[in-house]
Scaffold this motif. Sequence first.
Motif, PDB file in Angstrom:
ATOM      1  N   GLY A 217       0.867  -1.187   0.000  1.00  0.00           N
ATOM      2  CA  GLY A 217       0.000   0.000   0.000  1.00  0.00           C
ATOM      3  C   GLY A 217       0.902   1.236   0.000  1.00  0.00           C
ATOM      4  O   GLY A 217       2.101   1.138  -0.283  1.00  0.00           O
TER       5      GLY A 217
ATOM      6  N   LEU B 291       6.468  -7.338  -0.416  1.00  0.00           N
ATOM      7  CA  LEU B 291       5.493  -8.405  -0.691  1.00  0.00           C
ATOM      8  C   LEU B 291       4.095  -7.808  -0.750  1.00  0.00           C
ATOM      9  O   LEU B 291       3.685  -7.099   0.176  1.00  0.00           O
ATOM     10  CB  LEU B 291       5.517  -9.432   0.448  1.00  0.00           C
TER      11      LEU B 291
ATOM     12  N   ASP C 182      -8.220   8.047  -2.227  1.00  0.00           N
ATOM     13  CA  ASP C 182      -7.393   8.564  -3.318  1.00  0.00           C
ATOM     14  C   ASP C 182      -7.029  10.027  -3.136  1.00  0.00           C
ATOM     15  O   ASP C 182      -6.902  10.774  -4.095  1.00  0.00           O
ATOM     16  CB  ASP C 182      -8.044   8.325  -4.682  1.00  0.00           C
TER      17      ASP C 182
ATOM     18  N   GLN D 175      -5.845   5.618  -6.418  1.00  0.00           N
ATOM     19  CA  GLN D 175      -4.662   5.156  -5.690  1.00  0.00           C
ATOM     20  C   GLN D 175      -3.841   4.146  -6.475  1.00  0.00           C
ATOM     21  O   GLN D 175      -2.626   4.058  -6.324  1.00  0.00           O
ATOM     22  CB  GLN D 175      -5.046   4.585  -4.320  1.00  0.00           C
TER      23      GLN D 175
ATOM     24  N   HIS E 240       2.284 -12.324  -3.335  1.00  0.00           N
ATOM     25  CA  HIS E 240       3.096 -12.888  -2.253  1.00  0.00           C
ATOM     26  C   HIS E 240       2.487 -12.417  -0.939  1.00  0.00           C
ATOM     27  O   HIS E 240       2.525 -11.223  -0.647  1.00  0.00           O
ATOM     28  CB  HIS E 240       4.545 -12.397  -2.334  1.00  0.00           C
TER      29      HIS E 240
ATOM     30  N   ASP F  21       1.143  -3.926   6.327  1.00  0.00           N
ATOM     31  CA  ASP F  21       0.053  -4.720   5.767  1.00  0.00           C
ATOM     32  C   ASP F  21      -1.329  -4.278   6.254  1.00  0.00           C
ATOM     33  O   ASP F  21      -2.265  -5.086   6.296  1.00  0.00           O
ATOM     34  CB  ASP F  21       0.295  -6.226   5.994  1.00  0.00           C
TER      35      ASP F  21
ATOM     36  N   ARG G 295      -4.682  -2.273   8.152  1.00  0.00           N
ATOM     37  CA  ARG G 295      -5.401  -2.309   9.424  1.00  0.00           C
ATOM     38  C   ARG G 295      -5.695  -3.712   9.953  1.00  0.00           C
ATOM     39  O   ARG G 295      -5.985  -3.879  11.126  1.00  0.00           O
ATOM     40  CB  ARG G 295      -6.704  -1.519   9.288  1.00  0.00           C
TER      41      ARG G 295
ATOM     42  N   LEU H 237     -17.309  -0.293   3.968  1.00  0.00           N
ATOM     43  CA  LEU H 237     -15.948  -0.141   4.469  1.00  0.00           C
ATOM     44  C   LEU H 237     -16.011   0.039   5.978  1.00  0.00           C
ATOM     45  O   LEU H 237     -16.660   0.964   6.472  1.00  0.00           O
ATOM     46  CB  LEU H 237     -15.273   1.068   3.827  1.00  0.00           C
TER      47      LEU H 237
ATOM     48  N   GLY I 227       2.318   2.832   9.173  1.00  0.00           N
ATOM     49  CA  GLY I 227       1.057   2.995   8.435  1.00  0.00           C
ATOM     50  C   GLY I 227      -0.103   2.443   9.250  1.00  0.00           C
ATOM     51  O   GLY I 227      -0.037   2.357  10.486  1.00  0.00           O
ATOM     52  N   ASP I 228      -1.156   2.038   8.538  1.00  0.00           N
ATOM     53  CA  ASP I 228      -2.341   1.528   9.228  1.00  0.00           C
ATOM     54  C   ASP I 228      -2.039   0.303  10.091  1.00  0.00           C
ATOM     55  O   ASP I 228      -2.786   0.016  11.021  1.00  0.00           O
ATOM     56  CB  ASP I 228      -3.426   1.153   8.198  1.00  0.00           C
ATOM     57  N   ALA I 229      -0.988  -0.429   9.796  1.00  0.00           N
ATOM     58  CA  ALA I 229      -0.643  -1.600  10.616  1.00  0.00           C
ATOM     59  C   ALA I 229      -0.283  -1.162  12.031  1.00  0.00           C
ATOM     60  O   ALA I 229      -0.486  -1.905  12.995  1.00  0.00           O
ATOM     61  CB  ALA I 229       0.524  -2.366   9.986  1.00  0.00           C
TER      62      ALA I 229
ATOM     63  N   GLY J  53      -9.364  12.403   5.189  1.00  0.00           N
ATOM     64  CA  GLY J  53      -8.645  11.665   4.137  1.00  0.00           C
ATOM     65  C   GLY J  53      -7.145  11.708   4.338  1.00  0.00           C
ATOM     66  O   GLY J  53      -6.384  11.864   3.392  1.00  0.00           O
ATOM     67  N   VAL J  54      -6.713  11.527   5.606  1.00  0.00           N
ATOM     68  CA  VAL J  54      -5.297  11.720   5.907  1.00  0.00           C
ATOM     69  C   VAL J  54      -4.499  10.416   5.969  1.00  0.00           C
ATOM     70  O   VAL J  54      -3.271  10.447   6.057  1.00  0.00           O
ATOM     71  CB  VAL J  54      -5.101  12.470   7.246  1.00  0.00           C
TER      72      VAL J  54
ATOM     73  N   ALA K 230       0.579   7.468   6.252  1.00  0.00           N
ATOM     74  CA  ALA K 230       1.353   6.256   5.930  1.00  0.00           C
ATOM     75  C   ALA K 230       2.631   6.634   5.168  1.00  0.00           C
ATOM     76  O   ALA K 230       3.716   6.104   5.424  1.00  0.00           O
ATOM     77  CB  ALA K 230       0.480   5.302   5.100  1.00  0.00           C
TER      78      ALA K 230
HETATM   79  C1  LIG Z   1     -13.823   4.195   4.359  1.00  0.00           C
HETATM   80  C2  LIG Z   1     -12.401   4.663   4.290  1.00  0.00           C
HETATM   81  C3  LIG Z   1     -12.057   5.648   3.364  1.00  0.00           C
HETATM   82  C4  LIG Z   1     -10.775   6.157   3.366  1.00  0.00           C
HETATM   83  N1  LIG Z   1     -10.476   7.157   2.509  1.00  0.00           N
HETATM   84  C5  LIG Z   1      -9.255   7.705   2.552  1.00  0.00           C
HETATM   85  C6  LIG Z   1      -8.917   8.770   1.688  1.00  0.00           C
HETATM   86  O1  LIG Z   1      -9.707   9.217   0.862  1.00  0.00           O
HETATM   87  N2  LIG Z   1      -7.669   9.294   1.801  1.00  0.00           N
HETATM   88  C7  LIG Z   1      -6.757   8.818   2.703  1.00  0.00           C
HETATM   89  O2  LIG Z   1      -5.626   9.366   2.775  1.00  0.00           O
HETATM   90  N3  LIG Z   1      -7.037   7.784   3.492  1.00  0.00           N
HETATM   91  C8  LIG Z   1      -8.249   7.213   3.437  1.00  0.00           C
HETATM   92  N4  LIG Z   1      -8.531   6.175   4.252  1.00  0.00           N
HETATM   93  C9  LIG Z   1      -7.468   5.612   5.100  1.00  0.00           C
HETATM   94  C10 LIG Z   1      -6.422   4.926   4.207  1.00  0.00           C
HETATM   95  O3  LIG Z   1      -7.045   3.983   3.356  1.00  0.00           O
HETATM   96  C11 LIG Z   1      -5.330   4.222   5.008  1.00  0.00           C
HETATM   97  O4  LIG Z   1      -4.977   4.979   6.144  1.00  0.00           O
HETATM   98  C12 LIG Z   1      -4.085   3.998   4.151  1.00  0.00           C
HETATM   99  O5  LIG Z   1      -4.411   3.279   2.991  1.00  0.00           O
HETATM  100  C13 LIG Z   1      -3.027   3.229   4.931  1.00  0.00           C
HETATM  101  O6  LIG Z   1      -1.961   2.864   4.076  1.00  0.00           O
HETATM  102  P1  LIG Z   1      -1.093   1.573   4.418  1.00  0.00           P
HETATM  103  O7  LIG Z   1      -0.081   1.453   3.338  1.00  0.00           O
HETATM  104  O8  LIG Z   1      -0.635   1.642   5.817  1.00  0.00           O
HETATM  105  O9  LIG Z   1      -2.115   0.358   4.383  1.00  0.00           O
HETATM  106  P2  LIG Z   1      -3.067  -0.145   3.203  1.00  0.00           P
HETATM  107  O10 LIG Z   1      -3.438   0.922   2.283  1.00  0.00           O
HETATM  108  O11 LIG Z   1      -4.158  -0.902   3.888  1.00  0.00           O
HETATM  109  O12 LIG Z   1      -2.164  -1.158   2.398  1.00  0.00           O
HETATM  110  C14 LIG Z   1      -1.845  -2.428   2.892  1.00  0.00           C
HETATM  111  C15 LIG Z   1      -1.406  -3.271   1.716  1.00  0.00           C
HETATM  112  O13 LIG Z   1      -0.914  -4.515   2.223  1.00  0.00           O
HETATM  113  C16 LIG Z   1      -1.482  -5.587   1.484  1.00  0.00           C
HETATM  114  N5  LIG Z   1      -1.503  -6.716   2.415  1.00  0.00           N
HETATM  115  C17 LIG Z   1      -2.340  -6.888   3.451  1.00  0.00           C
HETATM  116  N6  LIG Z   1      -2.015  -8.015   4.124  1.00  0.00           N
HETATM  117  C18 LIG Z   1      -0.923  -8.527   3.487  1.00  0.00           C
HETATM  118  C19 LIG Z   1      -0.110  -9.669   3.716  1.00  0.00           C
HETATM  119  N7  LIG Z   1      -0.350 -10.479   4.737  1.00  0.00           N
HETATM  120  N8  LIG Z   1       0.923  -9.908   2.872  1.00  0.00           N
HETATM  121  C20 LIG Z   1       1.175  -9.066   1.814  1.00  0.00           C
HETATM  122  N9  LIG Z   1       0.405  -7.976   1.546  1.00  0.00           N
HETATM  123  C21 LIG Z   1      -0.611  -7.714   2.391  1.00  0.00           C
HETATM  124  C22 LIG Z   1      -2.847  -5.079   1.065  1.00  0.00           C
HETATM  125  O14 LIG Z   1      -3.306  -5.763  -0.092  1.00  0.00           O
HETATM  126  C23 LIG Z   1      -2.539  -3.607   0.769  1.00  0.00           C
HETATM  127  O15 LIG Z   1      -2.099  -3.427  -0.555  1.00  0.00           O
HETATM  128  C24 LIG Z   1      -9.799   5.627   4.265  1.00  0.00           C
HETATM  129  C25 LIG Z   1     -10.147   4.597   5.135  1.00  0.00           C
HETATM  130  C26 LIG Z   1     -11.436   4.132   5.170  1.00  0.00           C
HETATM  131  C27 LIG Z   1     -11.814   3.047   6.137  1.00  0.00           C
END
Ligand SMILES: Cc1cc2nc3c(=O)[nH]c(=O)nc-3n(C[C@H](O)[C@H](O)[C@H](O)COP(=O)(O)OP(=O)(O)OC[C@H]3O[C@@H](n4cnc5c(N)ncnc54)[C@H](O)[C@@H]3O)c2cc1C
Length: 412
Positions: free
Chosen positions: A17, A37, A50, A108, A131, A166, A168, A272, A291-293, A302-303, A308
């Motif tokens: 992500g 991965l 996005d 995105q 993966h 990975d 939330r 969602l 990030g969200d993890a 939309g932050v 992250a």
């Molecule tokens: C309803 C809703 C709307 C939102 N809208 C916005 C918005 O408009 N703008 C904004 O900035 N934020 C928005 N957010 C929040 C945003 O989506 C997240 O905060 C952000 O995407 C976090 O990025 P990340 O890379 O930490 O995690 P993620 O974006 O969740 O990416 C995690 C990645 O890891 C992959 N993955 C998961 N488990 C595994 C595994 N075991 N092995 C390998 N890959 C794995 C997933 O496929 C994904 O590609 C929204 C959230 C919600 C709930």
Amino acid sequence: MNSAQSRTTRCCIAGGGPAGIMLGYLLARAGVPVVVLEKHADFLRDFRGDTVHPSTLQVLDEIGLLAKFERLPQRKVDHLSAQIGGRPQEIIDFRGLEPFDHVALVPQWDFLDLIAGEGRRYPHFDLRMRHEAIGLIEEEGRVNGVRVRLPDGESQIRAELVVGCDGRHSTLREAAGLSATDYGAPMDVLWFRLARGEDDPDETFAIVGRGHMMVLLNRNDYWQAAYVVPKGSDDKLRARPIAELCDSVEKLAPFLADSTGQLTSWDKVKTLEVKVDRLERWHRPGLLLIGDAAHAMSPIGGVGINLAIQDAVAAANALAAPLRGGEPIDEALLDRVQKRRLPPTRMTQAMQLQIQKRLISRVLEESGDPPKVPAVLRWLLKFRAIRHIPARLVGYGFRPEHVRTGEQSPVA
Ligand SMILES: Cc1cc2nc3c(=O)[nH]c(=O)nc-3n(C[C@H](O)[C@H](O)[C@H](O)COP(=O)(O)OP(=O)(O)OC[C@H]3O[C@@H](n4cnc5c(N)ncnc54)[C@H](O)[C@@H]3O)c2cc1C
């Protein structure tokens, strides 16, 4: 075990992500061998947010990718309004902010494709789609790698450092037994598309009515609607005819009356789940979560994507040099990343929780008074300087990060 695909690297990132792809890119650009991965085959999933905020535009500028980013299909949003109780109110105004005065609305998958494509220019960037990280390899109390599920079996990636990006529902967070505080959310979000009519408004905006609210993102040929519902009400709603949702959308936004007919079944509506939580500790020996993890964000403002990305920049700044130099990564270094990113995360979540409590919970109580903006606030919001305050907090965040990692020559 598919031993042909087992390997050793300096850093293994689980999750492609925004956090994982940006961290992988920055490390590889700085000359660190890195494996990213991603469990899916591509980035094409409609439920991804996005919004690319000024803080991320600044990072893109610092790494020399802004011009390429600006060529992606996008809409520039320079202010955000809400219709509250039938009255339009401009709330956030990016115009006049330096150095970036807008939020870019970019699918995105395009954004991730761009960063991944640029990452492939560096010899140390190894992105593996399909993966899935399924567990940690641990030896003598230290994480030394990741167990991976592939389409044709299982494999292992050994690494000096594993970073969980990975999301939330993080598998690595769970595998590491790291505990999170759940701050709760009063709402979930129904996510669906509606066609845009020629006379529809041009803005991206929120509409708040009694018992209901909705955000409409203008994606040029269609509206991406985010319709807010009380947490846990999904099953009850889906047991009702879809026409009830259409009616409610039309009440909020009468100009959508011609489009709601496209919502012919609940299959066209995704739910969602909104979650706000934060790990107490973002690391263990050999493992860091970002990030969200590490902190699931509410969609308010939309932050989440931007936070992250900021985590990824801070982690790369702290870790690129020791990883490239072959040094051991001790936990104190990982703790430095947490200490740097915890205050802005905590403050952003505190702001989101206040809005959830003071606005969204009240709006969702159908019996409550119709919402209205207090007269004093309405008067204050007439001044651009006042509208700049939320714009700066949302757009740049509480502690904007700057890229301090170097660049190794890309592949010719
Ligand atoms: C309803 C809703 C709307 C939102 N809208 C916005 C918005 O408009 N703008 C904004 O900035 N934020 C928005 N957010 C929040 C945003 O989506 C997240 O905060 C952000 O995407 C976090 O990025 P990340 O890379 O930490 O995690 P993620 O974006 O969740 O990416 C995690 C990645 O890891 C992959 N993955 C998961 N488990 C595994 C595994 N075991 N092995 C390998 N890959 C794995 C997933 O496929 C994904 O590609 C929204 C959230 C919600 C709930």
